[in-house]
Scaffold this motif. Structure first.
Motif, PDB file in Angstrom:
ATOM      1  N   GLU A  27     -36.857  36.381  36.248  1.00 14.96           N
ATOM      2  CA  GLU A  27     -37.403  37.716  36.447  1.00 14.96           C
ATOM      3  C   GLU A  27     -37.880  37.836  37.887  1.00 14.96           C
ATOM      4  O   GLU A  27     -38.277  36.863  38.503  1.00 14.96           O
ATOM      5  CB  GLU A  27     -38.580  37.990  35.507  1.00 14.96           C
ATOM      6  CG  GLU A  27     -38.167  38.186  34.073  1.00 14.96           C
ATOM      7  CD  GLU A  27     -39.307  38.719  33.216  1.00 14.96           C
ATOM      8  OE1 GLU A  27     -40.345  39.125  33.776  1.00 14.96           O
ATOM      9  OE2 GLU A  27     -39.142  38.717  31.992  1.00 14.96           O
ATOM     10  N   PHE A  28     -37.852  39.043  38.415  1.00 13.14           N
ATOM     11  CA  PHE A  28     -38.261  39.252  39.799  1.00 13.14           C
ATOM     12  C   PHE A  28     -39.627  39.894  39.896  1.00 13.14           C
ATOM     13  O   PHE A  28     -39.969  40.465  40.923  1.00 13.14           O
ATOM     14  CB  PHE A  28     -37.220  40.107  40.527  1.00 13.14           C
ATOM     15  CG  PHE A  28     -35.888  39.425  40.602  1.00 13.14           C
ATOM     16  CD1 PHE A  28     -35.681  38.388  41.495  1.00 13.14           C
ATOM     17  CD2 PHE A  28     -34.862  39.789  39.752  1.00 13.14           C
ATOM     18  CE1 PHE A  28     -34.452  37.731  41.551  1.00 13.14           C
ATOM     19  CE2 PHE A  28     -33.635  39.138  39.801  1.00 13.14           C
ATOM     20  CZ  PHE A  28     -33.431  38.111  40.701  1.00 13.14           C
ATOM     21  N   VAL A  29     -40.397  39.817  38.833  1.00 12.66           N
ATOM     22  CA  VAL A  29     -41.743  40.394  38.825  1.00 12.66           C
ATOM     23  C   VAL A  29     -42.726  39.334  38.338  1.00 12.66           C
ATOM     24  O   VAL A  29     -42.383  38.481  37.535  1.00 12.66           O
ATOM     25  CB  VAL A  29     -41.792  41.658  37.929  1.00 12.66           C
ATOM     26  CG1 VAL A  29     -41.666  41.309  36.471  1.00 12.66           C
ATOM     27  CG2 VAL A  29     -43.044  42.455  38.184  1.00 12.66           C
ATOM     28  N   MET A  30     -43.919  39.382  38.875  1.00  6.57           N
ATOM     29  CA  MET A  30     -44.989  38.500  38.410  1.00  6.57           C
ATOM     30  C   MET A  30     -45.901  39.336  37.526  1.00  6.57           C
ATOM     31  O   MET A  30     -46.140  40.512  37.810  1.00  6.57           O
ATOM     32  CB  MET A  30     -45.737  37.915  39.601  1.00  6.57           C
ATOM     33  CG  MET A  30     -44.836  37.030  40.446  1.00  6.57           C
ATOM     34  SD  MET A  30     -45.623  36.439  41.955  1.00  6.57           S
ATOM     35  CE  MET A  30     -46.790  35.299  41.296  1.00  6.57           C
ATOM     36  N   ARG A  31     -46.376  38.756  36.454  1.00  3.86           N
ATOM     37  CA  ARG A  31     -47.208  39.498  35.508  1.00  3.86           C
ATOM     38  C   ARG A  31     -48.633  38.950  35.508  1.00  3.86           C
ATOM     39  O   ARG A  31     -48.829  37.750  35.382  1.00  3.86           O
ATOM     40  CB  ARG A  31     -46.632  39.396  34.104  1.00  3.86           C
ATOM     41  CG  ARG A  31     -45.245  39.974  33.997  1.00  3.86           C
ATOM     42  CD  ARG A  31     -44.754  39.825  32.579  1.00  3.86           C
ATOM     43  NE  ARG A  31     -43.383  40.235  32.452  1.00  3.86           N
ATOM     44  CZ  ARG A  31     -43.011  41.468  32.133  1.00  3.86           C
ATOM     45  NH1 ARG A  31     -43.908  42.389  31.918  1.00  3.86           N
ATOM     46  NH2 ARG A  31     -41.738  41.764  32.031  1.00  3.86           N
ATOM     47  N   ARG A  32     -49.586  39.831  35.635  1.00  3.90           N
ATOM     48  CA  ARG A  32     -50.996  39.466  35.535  1.00  3.90           C
ATOM     49  C   ARG A  32     -51.308  39.364  34.048  1.00  3.90           C
ATOM     50  O   ARG A  32     -50.925  40.241  33.259  1.00  3.90           O
ATOM     51  CB  ARG A  32     -51.855  40.533  36.205  1.00  3.90           C
ATOM     52  CG  ARG A  32     -53.283  40.157  36.362  1.00  3.90           C
ATOM     53  CD  ARG A  32     -53.438  39.184  37.527  1.00  3.90           C
ATOM     54  NE  ARG A  32     -54.861  38.918  37.704  1.00  3.90           N
ATOM     55  CZ  ARG A  32     -55.355  37.740  37.973  1.00  3.90           C
ATOM     56  NH1 ARG A  32     -54.554  36.717  38.171  1.00  3.90           N
ATOM     57  NH2 ARG A  32     -56.636  37.569  38.101  1.00  3.90           N
ATOM     58  N   CYS A  33     -51.963  38.280  33.628  1.00  2.00           N
ATOM     59  CA  CYS A  33     -52.214  38.015  32.217  1.00  2.00           C
ATOM     60  C   CYS A  33     -53.684  37.707  31.964  1.00  2.00           C
ATOM     61  O   CYS A  33     -54.353  37.119  32.811  1.00  2.00           O
ATOM     62  CB  CYS A  33     -51.419  36.800  31.742  1.00  2.00           C
ATOM     63  SG  CYS A  33     -49.665  36.896  32.021  1.00  2.00           S
ATOM     64  N   ARG A  34     -54.131  38.065  30.771  1.00  2.00           N
ATOM     65  CA  ARG A  34     -55.468  37.681  30.306  1.00  2.00           C
ATOM     66  C   ARG A  34     -55.275  36.702  29.155  1.00  2.00           C
ATOM     67  O   ARG A  34     -54.537  36.975  28.204  1.00  2.00           O
ATOM     68  CB  ARG A  34     -56.244  38.909  29.824  1.00  2.00           C
ATOM     69  CG  ARG A  34     -57.647  38.571  29.327  1.00  2.00           C
ATOM     70  CD  ARG A  34     -58.451  39.817  29.003  1.00  2.00           C
ATOM     71  NE  ARG A  34     -57.750  40.746  28.138  1.00  2.00           N
ATOM     72  CZ  ARG A  34     -57.779  40.712  26.799  1.00  2.00           C
ATOM     73  NH1 ARG A  34     -58.469  39.780  26.171  1.00  2.00           N
ATOM     74  NH2 ARG A  34     -57.104  41.613  26.104  1.00  2.00           N
ATOM     75  N   VAL A  35     -55.921  35.559  29.240  1.00  2.00           N
ATOM     76  CA  VAL A  35     -55.826  34.541  28.186  1.00  2.00           C
ATOM     77  C   VAL A  35     -56.639  35.024  26.988  1.00  2.00           C
ATOM     78  O   VAL A  35     -57.799  35.415  27.129  1.00  2.00           O
ATOM     79  CB  VAL A  35     -56.339  33.176  28.693  1.00  2.00           C
ATOM     80  CG1 VAL A  35     -56.382  32.164  27.561  1.00  2.00           C
ATOM     81  CG2 VAL A  35     -55.467  32.665  29.835  1.00  2.00           C
ATOM     82  N   THR A  36     -56.012  35.026  25.808  1.00  2.00           N
ATOM     83  CA  THR A  36     -56.699  35.482  24.601  1.00  2.00           C
ATOM     84  C   THR A  36     -57.027  34.348  23.634  1.00  2.00           C
ATOM     85  O   THR A  36     -57.937  34.472  22.833  1.00  2.00           O
ATOM     86  CB  THR A  36     -55.865  36.551  23.857  1.00  2.00           C
ATOM     87  OG1 THR A  36     -54.580  36.015  23.550  1.00  2.00           O
ATOM     88  CG2 THR A  36     -55.720  37.802  24.710  1.00  2.00           C
ATOM     89  N   TRP A  37     -56.278  33.257  23.702  1.00  3.35           N
ATOM     90  CA  TRP A  37     -56.585  32.106  22.861  1.00  3.35           C
ATOM     91  C   TRP A  37     -55.951  30.840  23.432  1.00  3.35           C
ATOM     92  O   TRP A  37     -54.978  30.908  24.183  1.00  3.35           O
ATOM     93  CB  TRP A  37     -56.139  32.321  21.407  1.00  3.35           C
ATOM     94  CG  TRP A  37     -54.687  32.629  21.208  1.00  3.35           C
ATOM     95  CD1 TRP A  37     -54.127  33.872  21.105  1.00  3.35           C
ATOM     96  CD2 TRP A  37     -53.605  31.695  21.092  1.00  3.35           C
ATOM     97  NE1 TRP A  37     -52.763  33.768  20.940  1.00  3.35           N
ATOM     98  CE2 TRP A  37     -52.418  32.434  20.923  1.00  3.35           C
ATOM     99  CE3 TRP A  37     -53.514  30.315  21.119  1.00  3.35           C
ATOM    100  CZ2 TRP A  37     -51.174  31.831  20.772  1.00  3.35           C
ATOM    101  CZ3 TRP A  37     -52.265  29.719  20.975  1.00  3.35           C
ATOM    102  CH2 TRP A  37     -51.122  30.478  20.791  1.00  3.35           C
ATOM    103  N   CYS A  38     -56.513  29.683  23.087  1.00  6.54           N
ATOM    104  CA  CYS A  38     -55.996  28.362  23.493  1.00  6.54           C
ATOM    105  C   CYS A  38     -56.081  27.433  22.290  1.00  6.54           C
ATOM    106  O   CYS A  38     -57.127  27.340  21.654  1.00  6.54           O
ATOM    107  CB  CYS A  38     -56.847  27.755  24.611  1.00  6.54           C
ATOM    108  SG  CYS A  38     -56.868  28.686  26.132  1.00  6.54           S
ATOM    109  N   ARG A  39     -54.980  26.739  21.995  1.00  8.93           N
ATOM    110  CA  ARG A  39     -54.947  25.760  20.908  1.00  8.93           C
ATOM    111  C   ARG A  39     -53.956  24.656  21.238  1.00  8.93           C
ATOM    112  O   ARG A  39     -52.804  24.940  21.516  1.00  8.93           O
ATOM    113  CB  ARG A  39     -54.494  26.408  19.600  1.00  8.93           C
ATOM    114  CG  ARG A  39     -55.517  27.272  18.964  1.00  8.93           C
ATOM    115  CD  ARG A  39     -55.028  27.764  17.598  1.00  8.93           C
ATOM    116  NE  ARG A  39     -55.557  29.089  17.412  1.00  8.93           N
ATOM    117  CZ  ARG A  39     -54.844  30.186  17.312  1.00  8.93           C
ATOM    118  NH1 ARG A  39     -53.538  30.144  17.321  1.00  8.93           N
ATOM    119  NH2 ARG A  39     -55.427  31.350  17.184  1.00  8.93           N
ATOM    120  N   ARG A  40     -54.366  23.430  21.192  1.00  9.09           N
ATOM    121  CA  ARG A  40     -53.508  22.236  21.300  1.00  9.09           C
ATOM    122  C   ARG A  40     -52.221  22.423  22.090  1.00  9.09           C
ATOM    123  O   ARG A  40     -51.123  22.374  21.539  1.00  9.09           O
ATOM    124  CB  ARG A  40     -53.126  21.749  19.909  1.00  9.09           C
ATOM    125  CG  ARG A  40     -54.215  21.056  19.201  1.00  9.09           C
ATOM    126  CD  ARG A  40     -53.646  20.318  18.011  1.00  9.09           C
ATOM    127  NE  ARG A  40     -54.385  20.675  16.825  1.00  9.09           N
ATOM    128  CZ  ARG A  40     -53.912  20.645  15.623  1.00  9.09           C
ATOM    129  NH1 ARG A  40     -52.680  20.291  15.403  1.00  9.09           N
ATOM    130  NH2 ARG A  40     -54.652  20.968  14.621  1.00  9.09           N
TER     131      ARG A  40
END
Length: 51
Positions: A27-40
């Motif tokens: 892809e030629f776009v970068m996406r800003r992300c918000r982390v909503t969960w983390c598991r193993r």
């Protein structure tokens, strides 16, 4: 990956910030992300506006 977010595989025990910028191979776009969960070794993110 969906239009709203993604699940990412990361090394177990990786410290994740609340926000990150995701570059997807092919892809030629970068996406800003918000982390909503983390598991193993997996992290769920929702997309904000493109960077």
């Amino acid at each position: 990956m969906t239009a709203a977010g993604a699940t990412l595989a990361v090394p177990a025990g990786t410290a994740m910030p609340d926000m990150l910028t995701l570059a997807v191979s092919g892809e030629f776009v970068m996406r800003r992300c918000r982390v909503t969960w983390c598991r193993r070794g997996r992290v769920g993110v929702v997309f904000a506006l493109p960077v």
